[in-house]
Motif scaffolding. Structure first.
Motif, PDB file in Angstrom:
ATOM      1  N   GLY A 108       0.805  -1.209   0.000  1.00  0.00           N
ATOM      2  CA  GLY A 108       0.000   0.000   0.000  1.00  0.00           C
ATOM      3  C   GLY A 108       0.840   1.262   0.000  1.00  0.00           C
ATOM      4  N   SER A 109       0.167   2.405   0.083  1.00  0.00           N
ATOM      5  CA  SER A 109       0.835   3.700  -0.018  1.00  0.00           C
ATOM      6  C   SER A 109       1.767   3.987   1.152  1.00  0.00           C
ATOM      7  CB  SER A 109      -0.208   4.818  -0.138  1.00  0.00           C
ATOM      8  OG  SER A 109      -1.064   4.816   0.997  1.00  0.00           O
ATOM      9  N   GLY A 110       1.589   3.278   2.259  1.00  0.00           N
ATOM     10  CA  GLY A 110       2.476   3.450   3.398  1.00  0.00           C
ATOM     11  C   GLY A 110       3.606   2.450   3.444  1.00  0.00           C
ATOM     12  N   GLY A 111       3.673   1.594   2.437  1.00  0.00           N
ATOM     13  CA  GLY A 111       4.695   0.555   2.402  1.00  0.00           C
ATOM     14  C   GLY A 111       4.280  -0.736   3.075  1.00  0.00           C
ATOM     15  N   GLU A 112       3.026  -0.813   3.545  1.00  0.00           N
ATOM     16  CA  GLU A 112       2.543  -2.014   4.214  1.00  0.00           C
ATOM     17  C   GLU A 112       2.139  -3.079   3.193  1.00  0.00           C
ATOM     18  OE1 GLU A 112      -1.118   0.417   3.320  1.00  0.00           O
ATOM     19  OE2 GLU A 112       0.990   0.759   3.832  1.00  0.00           O
ATOM     20  N   MET A 113       2.418  -4.337   3.492  1.00  0.00           N
ATOM     21  CA  MET A 113       2.034  -5.416   2.585  1.00  0.00           C
ATOM     22  C   MET A 113       0.527  -5.653   2.661  1.00  0.00           C
ATOM     23  SD  MET A 113       3.238  -9.433   2.400  1.00  0.00           S
ATOM     24  CE  MET A 113       4.947  -9.066   2.016  1.00  0.00           C
ATOM     25  N   LEU A 114      -0.131  -5.662   1.506  1.00  0.00           N
ATOM     26  CA  LEU A 114      -1.571  -5.915   1.445  1.00  0.00           C
ATOM     27  C   LEU A 114      -1.868  -7.392   1.221  1.00  0.00           C
ATOM     28  CD1 LEU A 114      -2.619  -2.862  -0.773  1.00  0.00           C
ATOM     29  CD2 LEU A 114      -2.539  -3.025   1.727  1.00  0.00           C
ATOM     30  N   TRP A 115      -1.101  -8.029   0.372  1.00  0.00           N
ATOM     31  CA  TRP A 115      -1.248  -9.466   0.137  1.00  0.00           C
ATOM     32  C   TRP A 115      -0.012  -9.982  -0.591  1.00  0.00           C
ATOM     33  CZ3 TRP A 115      -0.786 -10.399  -4.985  1.00  0.00           C
ATOM     34  CH2 TRP A 115      -1.232  -9.433  -5.906  1.00  0.00           C
ATOM     35  N   ASN A 116       0.164 -11.297  -0.547  1.00  0.00           N
ATOM     36  CA  ASN A 116       1.215 -11.918  -1.357  1.00  0.00           C
ATOM     37  C   ASN A 116       0.702 -13.215  -1.945  1.00  0.00           C
ATOM     38  OD1 ASN A 116       1.673 -14.107   0.524  1.00  0.00           O
ATOM     39  ND2 ASN A 116       2.828 -12.657   1.773  1.00  0.00           N
ATOM     40  N   TYR A 117       1.364 -13.662  -3.002  1.00  0.00           N
ATOM     41  CA  TYR A 117       0.922 -14.864  -3.718  1.00  0.00           C
ATOM     42  C   TYR A 117       2.172 -15.604  -4.204  1.00  0.00           C
ATOM     43  CZ  TYR A 117      -1.674 -17.818  -6.971  1.00  0.00           C
ATOM     44  OH  TYR A 117      -2.230 -18.899  -7.630  1.00  0.00           O
ATOM     45  N   SER A 118       2.194 -16.909  -3.972  1.00  0.00           N
ATOM     46  CA  SER A 118       3.352 -17.725  -4.359  1.00  0.00           C
ATOM     47  C   SER A 118       3.127 -18.416  -5.696  1.00  0.00           C
ATOM     48  CB  SER A 118       3.642 -18.782  -3.290  1.00  0.00           C
ATOM     49  OG  SER A 118       3.982 -18.171  -2.068  1.00  0.00           O
ATOM     50  N   ILE A 397      13.999   1.911  -3.121  1.00  0.00           N
ATOM     51  CA  ILE A 397      14.336   0.507  -2.901  1.00  0.00           C
ATOM     52  C   ILE A 397      15.849   0.387  -2.928  1.00  0.00           C
ATOM     53  CG2 ILE A 397      13.889  -1.860  -3.610  1.00  0.00           C
ATOM     54  CD1 ILE A 397      11.352  -0.234  -2.997  1.00  0.00           C
ATOM     55  N   THR A 398      16.448   0.036  -1.797  1.00  0.00           N
ATOM     56  CA  THR A 398      17.895  -0.159  -1.722  1.00  0.00           C
ATOM     57  C   THR A 398      18.188  -1.652  -1.633  1.00  0.00           C
ATOM     58  OG1 THR A 398      18.123  -0.112   0.697  1.00  0.00           O
ATOM     59  CG2 THR A 398      17.964   2.014  -0.451  1.00  0.00           C
ATOM     60  N   THR A 399      19.448  -1.992  -1.544  1.00  0.00           N
ATOM     61  CA  THR A 399      19.808  -3.413  -1.508  1.00  0.00           C
ATOM     62  C   THR A 399      19.300  -4.104  -0.240  1.00  0.00           C
ATOM     63  OG1 THR A 399      21.947  -2.730  -0.606  1.00  0.00           O
ATOM     64  CG2 THR A 399      21.832  -3.177  -2.973  1.00  0.00           C
ATOM     65  N   ASN A 400      19.120  -3.338   0.855  1.00  0.00           N
ATOM     66  CA  ASN A 400      18.713  -3.953   2.119  1.00  0.00           C
ATOM     67  C   ASN A 400      17.398  -3.430   2.689  1.00  0.00           C
ATOM     68  OD1 ASN A 400      21.070  -5.637   2.411  1.00  0.00           O
ATOM     69  ND2 ASN A 400      22.214  -3.771   2.921  1.00  0.00           N
ATOM     70  N   TYR A 401      16.911  -2.296   2.182  1.00  0.00           N
ATOM     71  CA  TYR A 401      15.746  -1.663   2.796  1.00  0.00           C
ATOM     72  C   TYR A 401      14.744  -1.187   1.740  1.00  0.00           C
ATOM     73  CZ  TYR A 401      18.809  -1.434   6.878  1.00  0.00           C
ATOM     74  OH  TYR A 401      19.652  -1.760   7.912  1.00  0.00           O
ATOM     75  N   ILE A 402      13.497  -1.085   2.175  1.00  0.00           N
ATOM     76  CA  ILE A 402      12.459  -0.383   1.430  1.00  0.00           C
ATOM     77  C   ILE A 402      12.126   0.862   2.248  1.00  0.00           C
ATOM     78  CG2 ILE A 402      10.102  -0.447   0.554  1.00  0.00           C
ATOM     79  CD1 ILE A 402      10.386  -3.481   0.310  1.00  0.00           C
ATOM     80  N   GLN A 403      12.427   2.021   1.697  1.00  0.00           N
ATOM     81  CA  GLN A 403      12.271   3.275   2.436  1.00  0.00           C
ATOM     82  C   GLN A 403      11.259   4.182   1.740  1.00  0.00           C
ATOM     83  OE1 GLN A 403      16.340   4.631   2.220  1.00  0.00           O
ATOM     84  NE2 GLN A 403      16.920   3.558   4.100  1.00  0.00           N
ATOM     85  N   LYS A 404      10.344   4.737   2.511  1.00  0.00           N
ATOM     86  CA  LYS A 404       9.510   5.810   1.985  1.00  0.00           C
ATOM     87  C   LYS A 404      10.199   7.110   2.361  1.00  0.00           C
ATOM     88  CE  LYS A 404       4.836   7.505   1.380  1.00  0.00           C
ATOM     89  NZ  LYS A 404       3.385   7.364   1.704  1.00  0.00           N
ATOM     90  N   ILE A 405      10.416   7.962   1.354  1.00  0.00           N
ATOM     91  CA  ILE A 405      11.204   9.160   1.592  1.00  0.00           C
ATOM     92  C   ILE A 405      10.404  10.410   1.231  1.00  0.00           C
ATOM     93  CG2 ILE A 405      13.373   7.940   1.214  1.00  0.00           C
ATOM     94  CD1 ILE A 405      13.511   9.224  -1.554  1.00  0.00           C
ATOM     95  N   SER A 406      10.756  11.497   1.886  1.00  0.00           N
ATOM     96  CA  SER A 406      10.171  12.805   1.609  1.00  0.00           C
ATOM     97  C   SER A 406      11.277  13.676   1.031  1.00  0.00           C
ATOM     98  CB  SER A 406       9.609  13.417   2.890  1.00  0.00           C
ATOM     99  OG  SER A 406       9.088  14.702   2.639  1.00  0.00           O
ATOM    100  N   LEU A 407      11.055  14.198  -0.155  1.00  0.00           N
ATOM    101  CA  LEU A 407      12.067  15.023  -0.811  1.00  0.00           C
ATOM    102  C   LEU A 407      12.127  16.396  -0.158  1.00  0.00           C
ATOM    103  CD1 LEU A 407      11.286  14.137  -4.537  1.00  0.00           C
ATOM    104  CD2 LEU A 407      12.834  12.977  -2.958  1.00  0.00           C
ATOM    105  N   ARG A 408      13.319  16.966  -0.144  1.00  0.00           N
ATOM    106  CA  ARG A 408      13.468  18.303   0.441  1.00  0.00           C
ATOM    107  C   ARG A 408      14.628  19.046  -0.199  1.00  0.00           C
ATOM    108  NH1 ARG A 408      15.619  16.513   6.477  1.00  0.00           N
ATOM    109  NH2 ARG A 408      17.700  15.813   5.817  1.00  0.00           N
TER     110      ARG A 408
END
Length: 408
Positions: A108-118, A397-408
Motif C-alpha cells: 500500500g501507499s504506506g509501504g505495508e504489505m496488502l497481500w502476497n501470492y506464491s 528501494i535499496t539493496t537492504n531496505y524499502i524506504q519511503k522518503i520525503s524530498l526536500r
C-alpha cells in the motif's frame, strides 16, 4: 377636509399635513436604501479584494510548488527487505508491486504489505493496465492475473510464451512459439481462448512486439521479415470485431515503410490510437475499423529505450557521440522536451506528468517539459525508485531496505 392639493385633518387640536409626512417618510426610505446600497457595494468590494488576494496567494503557491526543486531527502518509513536480489518492483495504485521467480506481493501507499501470492516462474515479466496486472513466465507457459484485491486467475498456454499484453478489462494477449510457428492468442476473463493469430517465419515474419487496444478488439504486431540476407520491418493490424470477420486472418492493415529499420516496439493508446517505434522514428496511426498512418516523427539519433504514459511517449536516445538524451512526445507528434543526460540510468518511468530515472547510486525527476525537479545522490545503493503519485515523496528501494522518503 378641503382643498385639491392638501389633505388636512384636525387631531388633538393640531393640523397634520399627511402628504408632507408621507414625503418625508419616502425621503427617509430612499436615503436608507441608498445607504444600504453603498454598504453592499463596500462589502462586495472588500470580498472581491479578499478573493483576489486569495487567488494571488494560490497562484504564487502553485508557481512555488511547480518551480520547487529538491536535492536531498528524509526517510519517513523504513523496513528491511526480506526478498531476494532478483526481486523487481513497479509502481501500482500509490504503492508498489514486488515480484520475482517465486511470487508476487502488493504493498500500500504506506509501504505495508496488502497481500502476497506464491508461484514458480523462470523469467517473470509484468504488465499493468487499469488496475489489473498480469505476470507471465517468458520462455514458460504460465500467466497469472491479479487486481488490487489479489489473485484472479491462472492461464496455462499451449506453447512457450515470448511476450504478454493486457487489456483494460484484464484480458491477456500472449505471443507464443512452438518452434515452427508463432501464435498471438487472446484469453478471456475465465482464461479461455478467444482468438489466435498464427504466423510463420517464412510467411508474415517473426513477431518482435505486440499491443492490444483497451477493449481487446484491435491487435497490432511488429514483425521482422527475412528475405535472403535482408531483414525488414512490417507492422500489421488485426481487427476482432464484426468488421474483421470478412478479412483473411482478420488482417485489416499492414505497413512496411520503415527504411530498412526494425520496429522494436508498438503501443496502443486506448482504442483508436497506436504508435510503432523503430530505431529512429515514431510512426502514428489512427485505428478505426481499418488503420491509417497519420504521421511520422524522425528522431535524430538511435532510440535505445521507450516508455509510455497515458498520453506521452518517452525516448532515451543515443547520438553519434555516444551521448544520451531524453525526449518526450505527445500523441500529436509534438516534442514536449529534449534533455541531455550526463549519466547512465537503468530505470525510467512516467508518473503524473513527471519522469523518474535512477541508477545504482542516484535518481532524478524531470517535469514533462524537461525541467529538473530533483537530482539526488542516495545514501545507500539503489535498486529502484518508485513514484507514489505525490509530488514530494516516493519509495526508495535499496539493496537492504524499502524506504519511503520525503524530498526536500
Amino acid at each position: 377636509m378641503s382643498g385639491n392639493n392638501e389633505n388636512r385633518q384636525r387631531r388633538n387640536g393640531k393640523v397634520i399635513n399627511i402628504r408632507r409626512e408621507s414625503q418625508n417618510e419616502e425621503y427617509d426610505r430612499t436615503q436608507m436604501q441608498n445607504k444600504l446600497r453603498r454598504h453592499r457595494r463596500k462589502v462586495r468590494a472588500r470580498l472581491m479584494r479578499l478573493g483576489l488576494v486569495l487567488i494571488l496567494v494560490c497562484v504564487l503557491l502553485i508557481v512555488w510548488l511547480f518551480n520547487k526543486s529538491y536535492s536531498s531527502y528524509s526517510i519517513t518509513a523504513s523496513s528491511s527487505r526480506e526478498d531476494t536480489d532478483a526481486s523487481q518492483f513497479v509502481s501500482y495504485n500509490g504503492g508498489f508491486i514486488r515480484y520475482s521467480n517465486d511470487g508476487a506481493a502488493c504493498f500500500g501507499s504506506g509501504g505495508e504489505m496488502l497481500w502476497n501470492y506464491s508461484y514458480s516462474m523462470n523469467n517473470p515479466e509484468i504488465r499493468i493496465n487499469n488496475g489489473y496486472f498480469a505476470i507471465g513466465d517468458m520462455t514458460g507457459s504460465q500467466v497469472i492475473v491479479f487486481n488490487r484485491s489479489g489473485f484472479l486467475r491462472e492461464i496455462t498456454t499451449a506453447y512457450t510464451i515470448t511476450e504478454i499484453e493486457l487489456s483494460a478489462d484484464g484480458l491477456v494477449a500472449a505471443s507464443l512459439s512452438d518452434g515452427n510457428a508463432n501464435y498471438v492468442t487472446l484469453y478471456d476473463t475465465e482464461g479461455n481462448q478467444v482468438y489466435a493469430v498464427k504466423t510463420t517465419l517464412t510467411g508474415e515474419g517473426y513477431p518482435l512486439a505486440i499491443s492490444i487496444s483497451d477493449n481487446a478488439q484491435q491487435l497490432v504486431l511488429a514483425y521482422a521479415c527475412i528475405s535472403g540476407d535482408t531483414v525488414t520491418a512490417n507492422v500489421a493490424f488485426y481487427n476482432f470485431s464484426d468488421t474483421g470477420q470478412s478479412e483473411n486472418k482478420r488482417l485489416v492493415g499492414g505497413f512496411d515503410n520503415f527504411d530498412d529499420k526494425l520496429v522494436g516496439d508498438v503501443h496502443f493508446f486506448g482504442n483508436t490510437k497506436a504508435v510503432a517505434v523503430s530505431e529512429d522514428s515514431i510512426t502514428y496511426y489512427s485505428v478505426g475499423d481499418y488503420p491509417s498512418q497519420t504521421q511520422r516523427v524522425q528522431i535524430d539519433g538511435k532510440i535505445q529505450k521507450t516508455f509510455y504514459a497515458e498520453d506521452r511517449i518517452g525516448l532515451i536516445i543515443e547520438d553519434e557521440n555516444s551521448a544520451y538524451k531524453l525526449e518526450v512526445y505527445d500523441l500529436s507528434g509534438t516534442k514536449l522536451c529534449s534533455v541531455s543526460i550526463d549519466q547512465s540510468y537503468s530505470n525510467f518511468c512516467f508518473d503524473h506528468g513527471r519522469i523518474y530515472m535512477n541508477n545504482d547510486s542516484s535518481f532524478r525527476i524531470y517535469s514533462a517539459g524537461g525541467r529538473k525537479i530533483a537530482d539526488i545522490t542516495a545514501q545507500l545503493p539503489v535498486t529502484d525508485v518508485i513514484p507514489t503519485g505525490s509530488r514530494g515523496s516516493c519509495f526508495l528501494i535499496t539493496t537492504n531496505y524499502i524506504q519511503k522518503i520525503s524530498l526536500r
